[in-house]
Design an enzyme around this catalytic site. Sequence first.
Site, PDB file in Angstrom:
ATOM      1  N   GLY A  18     -50.019  60.886 -63.580  1.00  0.00           N
ATOM      2  CA  GLY A  18     -51.184  61.673 -63.969  1.00  0.00           C
ATOM      3  C   GLY A  18     -51.493  62.918 -63.163  1.00  0.00           C
TER       4      GLY A  18
ATOM      5  CD  GLU B  86     -42.344  55.072 -69.004  1.00  0.00           C
ATOM      6  OE1 GLU B  86     -41.487  54.168 -69.024  1.00  0.00           O
ATOM      7  OE2 GLU B  86     -42.988  55.422 -69.996  1.00  0.00           O
TER       8      GLU B  86
ATOM      9  CG  HIS C 198     -38.924  59.130 -69.047  1.00  0.00           C
ATOM     10  ND1 HIS C 198     -39.930  58.202 -69.001  1.00  0.00           N
ATOM     11  CD2 HIS C 198     -38.829  59.497 -70.344  1.00  0.00           C
ATOM     12  CE1 HIS C 198     -40.414  58.022 -70.210  1.00  0.00           C
ATOM     13  NE2 HIS C 198     -39.773  58.803 -71.045  1.00  0.00           N
TER      14      HIS C 198
END
Length: 107
Positions: A46, A76, A95
């Site tokens: 975040g 993740e 990712h």
Amino acid sequence: MDYIEERKKIVEYGKQMITNNLTTGTGGNLSIYIPEKKVMLISPSGIDYFKTKPEDVVVMDLDGNVLEGDKKPSSEYELHSIFYRHNPEVRAVVHAHADYATACACL
């Protein structure tokens, strides 16, 4: 603070993911694995990539325990640790949420 060069790389490549349109906002995540220590460094959850600092990068073991850092690790982290546990030659995971890859996934 340990792993300064690796932390700097995560911060640098996070910015490049945004600049090169591989993700938007705070999407995606990056990690680097240090096999000698059995730890991974992973981007925090975040936080805008352009506001992320090396000290924000979280150090974890592959079981999900935070070893260093006061930020929440990427949600993740388990995905990253699976790659490191099952593929010993893997040293980093990116990712991203690239437009074309996302479009293909939706199809």
